[in-house]
Structure formats: C-alpha cells, structure tokens
Enzyme design. Sequence first.
Site, short mmCIF file in Angstrom:
data_model
loop_
_atom_site.label_atom_id
_atom_site.label_comp_id
_atom_site.label_asym_id
_atom_site.label_seq_id
_atom_site.Cartn_x
_atom_site.Cartn_y
_atom_site.Cartn_z
N ARG A 34 0.87 -1.19 0.00
CA ARG A 34 0.00 0.00 0.00
C ARG A 34 0.90 1.23 0.00
O ARG A 34 2.11 1.12 0.11
CB ARG A 34 -1.02 0.01 1.14
N GLY A 35 0.25 2.42 -0.12
CA GLY A 35 1.02 3.65 -0.29
C GLY A 35 1.09 3.95 -1.78
O GLY A 35 1.43 3.06 -2.58
N ALA A 36 0.74 5.20 -2.14
CA ALA A 36 0.54 5.52 -3.55
C ALA A 36 1.71 5.13 -4.47
O ALA A 36 1.51 4.42 -5.47
CB ALA A 36 0.19 7.01 -3.69
N ARG A 74 -7.60 -0.08 -6.44
CA ARG A 74 -7.79 1.01 -5.48
C ARG A 74 -7.95 2.31 -6.29
O ARG A 74 -7.08 2.64 -7.11
CB ARG A 74 -6.59 1.10 -4.52
N GLN A 181 -1.65 2.25 10.04
CA GLN A 181 -0.38 2.35 9.31
C GLN A 181 0.68 3.10 10.13
O GLN A 181 1.86 2.82 10.03
CB GLN A 181 -0.57 3.06 7.97
N ASP A 222 -2.06 10.88 -1.89
CA ASP A 222 -2.51 9.87 -2.87
C ASP A 222 -2.89 10.49 -4.19
O ASP A 222 -2.84 9.82 -5.24
CB ASP A 222 -3.68 9.07 -2.31
N LYS A 233 -4.52 9.94 3.46
CA LYS A 233 -5.16 9.05 4.44
C LYS A 233 -6.17 9.78 5.32
O LYS A 233 -5.91 10.89 5.77
CB LYS A 233 -4.07 8.40 5.29
O1 MRU Z 1 -4.45 3.26 2.34
P1 MRU Z 1 -2.97 3.47 2.21
O2 MRU Z 1 -2.19 2.88 3.33
O3 MRU Z 1 -2.47 3.01 0.85
O4 MRU Z 1 -2.79 5.03 2.27
C1 MRU Z 1 -1.51 5.55 2.18
C2 MRU Z 1 -1.45 7.02 2.34
O5 MRU Z 1 -2.43 7.68 2.56
C3 MRU Z 1 -0.10 7.66 2.15
O6 MRU Z 1 0.01 8.80 2.94
C4 MRU Z 1 0.08 8.05 0.68
O7 MRU Z 1 -0.23 6.97 -0.16
C5 MRU Z 1 1.44 8.51 0.39
S1 MRU Z 1 2.61 7.20 0.52
C6 MRU Z 1 4.15 7.81 0.12
#
Ligand code: MRU
Length: 333
Positions: A34-36, A74, A181, A222, A233
């Site tokens: 996960r994470g963009a 997603r 997270q 994201d 998030k």
């Molecule tokens: O639902 P997630 O854990 O994928 O959400 C992640 C976030 O909101 C991060 O802050 C965002 O993707 C940036 S990651 C470098």
Amino acid sequence: MVMIDQRRLPLKEEYVTCRTYQDVACAIRDMVIRGAPAIGVAAAMGVALGVAHAAADKLDDEFERICAVLARTRPTAVNLFWALERMRKLYHTLRGRPVAEIRDRLAAEAQQIRLEDIAINQAMGRHGAELVPDGKTVLTHCNAGALATAGYGTALGIIRAAVEAGKKVDVFAGETRPFLQGARLTVWELQQDHIPATLITDNMAGHFLKSGRIGCVVVGADRIAANGDVANKIGTYSVAVLAKENNVPFFVAAPVSTLDLSLASGDQIPIERRPDEEVTHVFGTAVAPPDTPVENPAFDVTPNRYVTAIITERGVARAPYTESLRRLAAAAC
Ligand code: MRU
C-alpha cells in the site's frame, strides 16, 4: 514478484510471492502492499508479469485485460493509473516487435519505475529537509515511508534527509485508525533507522499541535488536484486544520506522478470506501456491537488553504498552487 506483507507488520516479517498479475491485483486491494508510489510500482510489475504469461497471439487483448484488472484495485492513488499509462505508452511503441522483446522491455520498464521512485524520494528529501525546523518534533500521519514507496519514502524521506543533514528531530506518528499504518508501519520503519519515534493516537494531534512542541507536519499524498487540494489518508484533513489553527507549517511530500492536473479541485477525487470490518474489528476482534452501521472512507481531501507547501522531486510548490504545480509538472526533471 516478492513483497513484504504490510498487513502482518510489525508483529511478523513475512513475504508474499505474486506469480500472476491477478496475485498482484489482490495484493494491492488487500493492502499487502500500500502507499501511492508503491502501488504504482507494483502495478507496473503486475503488467510485466501479466504480459510475460499472456498468450502471444492475443497480446493486445490480454494487455488491456491486465490493465483493467489492476486499475480496479484502489481508486484514489493516482500513481496506479500513472504507472499503467506509462506501461501502456511503452507497449504501444513496441507494436510489431517480437513478443520476447516486448516482454523484456516491459519488465525493464517496471524495474526502471522502481529505481526512479527511490531517486525521486531522495531528491524530495533534499528539497524538504531545509524546511524542517531543527530541534523540534515532526508530526506525521499514516505511513509515507520506504514501505509506501520503492524505498526511502516521501514524508519519511524528508525526515530521513533532515536527520542525515544533521538536524536533531524526532517524530510523532499518529496511529492512523482504522488500519493503523502509523502505529504498525511508521514506528517500525523509523525504529529500523534509529530515528526517535513516539506513537500518539489520532485524537491527540490537536493537544500536541497546541503545545508548541511540533515544528511542522509532513504527510504524503494519494492524489493532488490542480488547485493543490490534497487527498491523503483519512484524518489528514483534521491534522491540517489543527496545524493552521496553531500556526504549525503543514507540508505535503509527493512525487510529480501524484499530481492529477486533470482535476480542477479535490472535490473530483474519487474516495475509496473500504470494508466495514476495518472499523468494527481490531486484529479480528469486534470492538462494536454486531450490525453497527459503519462509514469507512479511506481518504479525505485537505483544501489547499491548509497546505503550507507541496514538496516534490522537482522543487517546492507554494500557493497559488494552480500556477506553481503546473510549472513543476512542466519542468524538466
Ligand atoms: O491506504 P494506504 O495505506 O495506501 O494510504 C496511504 C497514504 O495515505 C499515504 O500517505 C500516501 O499513499 C502517500 S505514501 C508515500
């Protein structure tokens, strides 16, 4: 393709092997990864994996099917769609080439995206480190670290770069309900690097922002709309409002691939809704009565007026964002 299972951290360090593009799609949807930016890298690798196994005589149809399956995982992180588009563009330039060459080139492109992401985060770190006040605490939300990228991290990359530059900083990590997270991943990651990290619950953010202890907030993103509205998030918006109320700078760290200049404002950003069980249960144990109605938006949108600056690998954008972001997007790397 092997990835650390982020659902198990920090209690277990387990790895998941994806053998098909469908495995990669499941891993993204189920938050193994996960994470963009990490989602974007995984999607690119998923395309390469899919094409490696696709029937040579139906490659065009298979390619689009692979992209469609990965795109449905997603909806909010625009890096996913950015990576699919980059792979699609390359695929189209390879039309008519031998299938073995197409497969090799797509695999090489996915690796290139992974390597570029690390370099991008390091560049972002160099720009952002200057903005981090020395001798203060940095508040972050969710996990925008190495785990959320190909390495080094966006928000945590800036913290890493500030520490590497000799600044004395420590980190407050908001736990980030419901998926935790912050508690599970950010604290674990910072501990690996021996960067002092203190865990707080999300509802403590206002208390500490008012205390004078927090020098700045740094979060990831994201998707960022053309006007600088930031989807990140769930809970980020509350932190941003509290930061402004208390005159604490609120920085967003994100690569240019997180910009979606096709959207005029954050109102148009699709917000993922995740399963009720993430809210009603903690590690499989119910914390609410059965059949409780639940809302579980995974992201919120912070209006640009709360954003002090957006830190990218190409430099720092400030208001008015419509101009500064367009300039950065058009700039050479
Ligand atoms: O639902 P997630 O854990 O994928 O959400 C992640 C976030 O909101 C991060 O802050 C965002 O993707 C940036 S990651 C470098």
